[in-house]
Design an enzyme around this catalytic site. Structure first.
Site, PDB file in Angstrom:
ATOM      1  N   PRO A 119       0.848  -1.215   0.000  1.00 12.35           N
ATOM      2  CA  PRO A 119       0.000   0.000   0.000  1.00 12.35           C
ATOM      3  C   PRO A 119       0.876   1.254   0.000  1.00 12.35           C
ATOM      4  CG  PRO A 119      -0.588  -1.500   1.805  1.00 12.35           C
ATOM      5  CD  PRO A 119       0.694  -2.003   1.211  1.00 12.35           C
ATOM      6  N   GLU A 120       0.608   2.142  -0.940  1.00 14.53           N
ATOM      7  CA  GLU A 120       1.342   3.398  -1.025  1.00 14.53           C
ATOM      8  C   GLU A 120       0.458   4.522  -0.472  1.00 14.53           C
ATOM      9  OE1 GLU A 120       4.363   3.736  -1.708  1.00 14.53           O
ATOM     10  OE2 GLU A 120       4.887   1.816  -2.637  1.00 14.53           O
TER      11      GLU A 120
ATOM     12  N   ARG B  70      23.434  15.950  -3.145  1.00 20.48           N
ATOM     13  CA  ARG B  70      23.143  14.532  -2.992  1.00 20.48           C
ATOM     14  C   ARG B  70      23.529  13.762  -4.257  1.00 20.48           C
ATOM     15  NH1 ARG B  70      17.713  12.196  -0.096  1.00 20.48           N
ATOM     16  NH2 ARG B  70      17.969  13.935   1.321  1.00 20.48           N
TER      17      ARG B  70
END
Ligand SMILES: [Zn+2]
Length: 271
Positions: free
Chosen positions: A2-3, A152
């Site tokens: 489930p997102e 990053r």
């Protein structure tokens, strides 16, 4: 798994029913990811407020009784019933109230139900501390993304999945957002320009909004937490479409593996 859209749809499906309900009993099945953290009887009589969501956590305000955090893990789904039957084999939580019972069905048991005195106390504080901004937070801007990702070196796909800057872009939605924004998934996060961060943020909001819409319309009655991701996948541009033609340019969609997750992309549209 489930997102965020599935979790949000789940929350919306029971939140109004349980708002103001009195908790009669907490029924526990087999152990979940973490222990509840309080004797269930101590929460008896608590009045449940309107369920909220933060990232993939749903939390129920219980007034002076604290808060209850729910996580669906890999295979969890929430549903309401009348609370008469005993818990089923894969049902590991039942919140019996005077307005029905909230059930957590979770065959793989990576889900969690955790009590905290408040959101500012552990374990809630710790669980929510590392979460990035909510994707629909109007205060979230492209320049905030750009700033947070500066320097990053990990790929933009992994930076999205990490969820420490913005939550909600799980694997399917991250692939789709990068496709819509025309960004190659392997691009180092720190090299994504402000203009591209703008397109990416709009794309993340777009894919999540569409997923919420799908879950809210065609799948109103879905009981399987994979429902929205499944329906979304059917209209995806690149996700799960390795070897097929890109819907935008006709080039062949490729699949690569990043941090053990499949990434689908169009080598021509995403540079
Ligand atoms: Zn293309």
């Amino acid at each position: 798994m489930p997102e965020l859209p599935e979790v949000e749809i789940s929350r919306r499906s029971f939140a109004p029913t349980l708002e103001g309900a009195r908790l009669l009993e907490i029924q526990l099945g087999k152990p979940l990811r973490w222990p509840l953290g309080i004797a269930p009887a101590q929460l008896g009589g608590a009045v449940i407020g309107l369920a909220q969501r933060r990232g993939k956590y749903i939390w129920l305000p219980l007034g002076e009784h604290g808060v209850l955090l729910l996580h669906l893990g890999m295979s969890g789904a929430l549903s309401l019933d009348d609370g008469v039957a005993p818990l089923g084999r894969h049902q590991h939580l039942g919140l019996r109230t005077d307005r029905g019972r909230l059930l957590l069905t979770d065959p793989r048991r990576f889900g969690a139900v955790v009590w905290s005195k408040s959101l500012d106390d552990d374990p809630a504080r710790k669980l929510l501390a590392g979460l990035g901004a909510e994707p629909f937070d109007p205060l979230l801007t492209a320049s905030a993304l750009r700033k947070a990702w500066q320097g990053r070196r990990s790929s933009i796909k992994q930076a999205l999945l990490a969820g420490d800057v913005v939550v909600g872009a799980g694997n399917i939605y991250a692939c789709e957002a990068l496709f819509i924004a025309g960004i190659r998934p392997t691009t180092p996060a720190g090299r994504v320009s402000l203009a591209r961060c703008e397109r990416l943020l709009a794309a993340v909001r777009d894919v999540l909004a569409r997923a919420l819409e799908l879950g809210g319309s065609t799948l109103r009655d879905f009981s399987d937490a994979h429902g929205v991701a499944g329906a979304y996948q059917q209209q995806a541009g690149v996700y799960g479409r390795e070897g097929q033609a890109c819907p935008r340019c006709g080039a062949t969609i490729r699949r690569i593996v990043q941090a053990q997750r499949s990434t689908y992309h169009c080598p021509r549209c995403q540079r």
